[in-house]
Scaffold this motif. Structure first.
Motif, PDB file in Angstrom:
ATOM      1  N   UNK A   1       0.983  -1.165   0.297  1.00 29.65           N
ATOM      2  CA  UNK A   1       0.152  -0.046  -0.199  1.00 29.65           C
ATOM      3  C   UNK A   1       0.950   0.984  -0.070  1.00 29.65           C
ATOM      4  N   UNK A   2       0.240   2.389  -0.692  1.00 27.98           N
ATOM      5  CA  UNK A   2       1.091   3.387  -0.884  1.00 27.98           C
ATOM      6  C   UNK A   2       0.289   4.867  -0.513  1.00 27.98           C
ATOM      7  N   UNK A   3       0.866   5.706   0.002  1.00 29.94           N
ATOM      8  CA  UNK A   3       0.507   7.007   0.223  1.00 29.94           C
ATOM      9  C   UNK A   3       0.629   8.072  -0.516  1.00 29.94           C
TER      10      UNK A   3
ATOM     11  N   UNK B   1      -3.707   5.644  -0.234  1.00 30.83           N
ATOM     12  CA  UNK B   1      -4.353   6.617   0.469  1.00 30.83           C
ATOM     13  C   UNK B   1      -3.766   7.959   0.177  1.00 30.83           C
ATOM     14  N   UNK B   2      -4.743   9.063   0.215  1.00 26.20           N
ATOM     15  CA  UNK B   2      -4.120  10.370   0.030  1.00 26.20           C
ATOM     16  C   UNK B   2      -4.199  11.155   1.133  1.00 26.20           C
ATOM     17  N   UNK B   3      -2.909  11.477   1.687  1.00 25.83           N
ATOM     18  CA  UNK B   3      -2.769  12.397   2.825  1.00 25.83           C
ATOM     19  C   UNK B   3      -2.379  13.730   2.561  1.00 25.83           C
TER      20      UNK B   3
ATOM     21  N   UNK C   1     -11.241  15.592  -0.928  1.00 22.21           N
ATOM     22  CA  UNK C   1     -11.940  14.612  -1.350  1.00 22.21           C
ATOM     23  C   UNK C   1     -12.617  14.961  -2.751  1.00 22.21           C
ATOM     24  N   UNK C   2     -13.272  16.667  -2.865  1.00 22.84           N
ATOM     25  CA  UNK C   2     -13.481  16.996  -3.996  1.00 22.84           C
ATOM     26  C   UNK C   2     -12.708  16.936  -5.210  1.00 22.84           C
ATOM     27  N   UNK C   3     -11.417  17.369  -5.000  1.00 22.26           N
ATOM     28  CA  UNK C   3     -10.379  17.315  -5.930  1.00 22.26           C
ATOM     29  C   UNK C   3     -10.471  15.881  -6.533  1.00 22.26           C
ATOM     30  N   UNK C   4      -9.998  14.881  -5.538  1.00 18.18           N
ATOM     31  CA  UNK C   4      -9.711  13.475  -5.836  1.00 18.18           C
ATOM     32  C   UNK C   4     -10.858  13.053  -6.678  1.00 18.18           C
ATOM     33  N   UNK C   5     -12.145  13.293  -6.320  1.00 16.76           N
ATOM     34  CA  UNK C   5     -13.411  12.931  -7.216  1.00 16.76           C
ATOM     35  C   UNK C   5     -13.441  13.577  -8.441  1.00 16.76           C
TER      36      UNK C   5
ATOM     37  N   UNK D   1      -8.457   4.398  -1.928  1.00 18.69           N
ATOM     38  CA  UNK D   1      -9.185   3.787  -0.786  1.00 18.69           C
ATOM     39  C   UNK D   1      -9.541   4.752   0.220  1.00 18.69           C
ATOM     40  N   UNK D   2      -8.750   5.835   0.572  1.00 17.09           N
ATOM     41  CA  UNK D   2      -9.056   6.745   1.678  1.00 17.09           C
ATOM     42  C   UNK D   2      -8.532   8.117   1.293  1.00 17.09           C
ATOM     43  N   UNK D   3      -8.886   9.219   2.048  1.00 22.64           N
ATOM     44  CA  UNK D   3      -8.498  10.236   2.104  1.00 22.64           C
ATOM     45  C   UNK D   3      -8.381  10.929   3.560  1.00 22.64           C
ATOM     46  N   UNK D   4      -7.263  11.540   3.813  1.00 23.12           N
ATOM     47  CA  UNK D   4      -7.014  12.277   5.144  1.00 23.12           C
ATOM     48  C   UNK D   4      -6.665  13.583   4.930  1.00 23.12           C
TER      49      UNK D   4
END
Length: 206
Positions: A4-6, A101-103, A112-116, A123-126
């Motif tokens: 897994x990678x961030x 994961x985006x951190x 989240x809006x940018x990722x979308x 898998x996740x955004x922090x």
């Protein structure tokens, strides 16, 4: 065991310079305070409040940050674009069964809006974490590597027990990133998939 990678967001996965500059220009106009948005986007990375402190008295920073975040969804997010190689980098991890994961220091809503908007399969955004404070999220996610463009992202990787992978698409050159202790320094994310393909099997054998 899949790897897994961030990933950092601004100037790592997403080129947010045009949008952020537009938000600062609008903020400047509304507050009647001169802000050099070109200078701002040339040093993206630190928290919003840290940047605003360069332009405003300390007692005005919190209110300005609130206004900035009010403006951002309509002015900033719609003009964000993916960095070269970003989708391929994410896919190189996912295609081998890894999780992503985006951190980021960006607040969670706008992250989240940018990722979308950009269609990243993560898998996740922090959000709202910077430097070593990113380590907790990376460690909890089990990220074996963390990819970012800022020297603070090297600190993040160290804090999270991850390999520090950097890209020279932000304020630092490949040489500067190496000098600051990055384990891997790439020109941009177009080089990531090949690096990951070679590194991942060795990592999984450890």
């Amino acid at each position: 065991m899949a790897t897994s990678v961030g990933f950092d967001l601004d100037m790592t996965l997403a080129d947010t310079r045009v949008g952020i500059a537009a938000v600062y220009d609008e903020l400047s106009a509304r507050l009647g305070v001169p802000i050099d948005s070109r200078a701002v986007v040339n040093r993206l990375g630190p928290p919003l409040e840290t940047e605003l402190a360069n332009w405003l008295p300390a007692e005005e920073v919190a209110a300005a940050a609130d206004l900035y975040r009010e403006i951002y969804p309509e002015v900033g997010v719609p003009v964000h674009v993916a960095m070269d190689g970003a989708h391929e980098a994410v896919e190189s991890v996912k295609s081998r069964g890894g999780r992503v994961i985006v951190v980021t220091g960006k607040n969670l809503r706008d992250a989240r809006s940018t990722v979308r908007l950009l269609g990243f399969d993560v898998d996740d955004v922090v959000g709202s974490v910077f430097g070593a404070d990113k380590g907790t999220a990376l460690s909890a996610f089990g990220a074996a590597a963390y990819v970012g463009d800022h020297v603070a992202d090297i600190e993040a990787a160290r804090a999270g027990g991850a390999v520090s992978v950097t890209v020279a698409t932000g304020p630092y050159t490949v040489g500067e990133l190496r000098e600051h202790g990055a384990d891997v320094a790439l020109g941009d994310l177009t080089e990531f998939a090949d690096w990951f393909a070679g590194w991942q099997p060795r990592h999984e054998l450890v």
